[in-house]
Design an enzyme around this catalytic site. Structure first.
Site, PDB file in Angstrom:
ATOM      1  CG  HIS A 102      33.274  34.474  33.560  1.00 52.95           C
ATOM      2  ND1 HIS A 102      34.324  34.614  32.679  1.00 52.95           N
ATOM      3  CD2 HIS A 102      33.836  34.192  34.767  1.00 52.95           C
ATOM      4  CE1 HIS A 102      35.466  34.415  33.320  1.00 52.95           C
ATOM      5  NE2 HIS A 102      35.194  34.161  34.592  1.00 52.95           N
ATOM      6  CD  GLU A 103      31.881  33.571  38.111  1.00 53.19           C
ATOM      7  OE1 GLU A 103      32.444  32.498  38.401  1.00 53.19           O
ATOM      8  OE2 GLU A 103      32.496  34.648  38.049  1.00 53.19           O
ATOM      9  CG  HIS A 147      34.876  29.578  35.892  1.00 49.49           C
ATOM     10  ND1 HIS A 147      36.142  29.259  35.457  1.00 49.49           N
ATOM     11  CD2 HIS A 147      34.879  30.926  36.112  1.00 49.49           C
ATOM     12  CE1 HIS A 147      36.881  30.361  35.411  1.00 49.49           C
ATOM     13  NE2 HIS A 147      36.136  31.378  35.792  1.00 49.49           N
ATOM     14  CD  GLU A 196      38.923  33.389  35.417  1.00 44.81           C
ATOM     15  OE1 GLU A 196      37.979  34.096  35.017  1.00 44.81           O
ATOM     16  OE2 GLU A 196      38.787  32.499  36.274  1.00 44.81           O
TER      17      GLU A 196
END
Length: 288
Positions: free
Chosen positions: A143-144, A147, A222
């Site tokens: 997930h990071e 980003h 997100e």
């Protein structure tokens, strides 16, 4: 949450400092704010300048704010796994290897920041490493990394720059009108003090209202980071990570907004959250 809030707070601080400096220049030199076009140009320079200064400072400030320790040479199996996992995901996502750090916190937290896709930071808490399975932690890391790959910090900076520009422009336009009306009754010194006070007060108020826009944009991104993680490691791992976070929230009903967007409150509070409610994120992944 930590990544976004640190950026927003730093951005506000930089813009306010620049604003105070400009007001002092006006007071000392006797310069006037000038035409609307000149005011708009000044607002854009300060607005985007504040946002990009915050972005350039974000990596170092984030590390210092949590007392993070950069992993240069892994000292144990966990750190070795962490570096190996981030490296593999970075290659899959087509970005440079981020700096990886661990910081001491019982909370299940992680964040990514940095001005460039090839010069970024991924930091995880000890609480995340201790309380999540490897599959769940892998999903959080994905997930990071997503980003970073999506360029979310840069797009957030551009969004913040636009918002800053309008906040500064409207604040100073209104302050100029108030000060001009006051100048008929008071001296020049009083006029500048009124302009100074009104512009700063309005920047704080409009800055708070503008945060609803930036928080909405953050929540929107997100979902994209969740989808990116699902592509990197599979949606089931990402759903499992969110379910783990949901369980953690339910066992600690203190209303704390964690880095992965946990909060028990809805309605108006949700508008000020940088992350969507977990149930909405899980539902979106199930339909991915």
């Amino acid at each position: 949450m930590k990544r976004v809030m640190l950026f927003l707070i730093t951005n506000l601080a930089v813009v306010l400092v620049l604003s105070v400096v400009l007001n002092i220049v006006y007071a000392v030199t006797g310069m006037q704010p000038g035409s609307l076009s000149g005011l708009l140009v000044m607002a854009a320079v300060f607005g985007f300048g504040g946002a990009f200064i915050s972005l350039m400072m974000s990596k170092g400030m984030a590390l210092r704010s949590v007392g993070g320790m950069v992993i240069e040479s892994p000292r144990n199996e966990t750190e070795h796994w962490l570096l190996e996992t981030v490296s593999r995901q970075a290659q899959q996502a087509g970005i440079g290897m981020p700096t990886v750090a661990i910081y001491d916190s019982p909370d299940i937290n992680a964040f990514a920041t940095g001005a460039k896709r090839d010069d970024s930071l991924v930091a995880v808490s000890t609480g995340l490493l201790h309380n999540m399975t490897r599959d769940e932690a892998e999903a959080v890391l994905a997930h990071e990394v997503s980003h970073i790959a999506n360029g979310d910090m840069v797009t957030m900076t551009l969004m913040q720059g636009v918002v800053n520009t309008f906040v500064i422009f409207l604040s100073r336009f209104i302050a100029n009108m108030v000060a001009s009306n006051n100048s008929d009754e008071e001296g020049e010194g009083s006029n500048m003090m009124v302009y100074f006070a009104v512009s700063i007060a309005l920047e704080l108020v409009f800055g708070f209202l503008a945060s609803f826009i930036t928080m909405w944009y953050s929540r929107h991104r997100e979902f994209h980071a969740d989808a990116g993680a699902a592509r990197l490691v599979g949606k089931e791992k990402m759903i499992a990570a969110l379910e783990r976070l949901k369980m953690s929230q339910e066992s600690k009903l203190d209303g704390t907004m964690m880095a992965f967007g946990i909060n028990g409150k809805q309605s108006l509070t949700e508008l000020l959250m940088s992350h969507p409610p977990l149930d909405k994120r899980i539902a979106a992944l199930r339909n991915f």
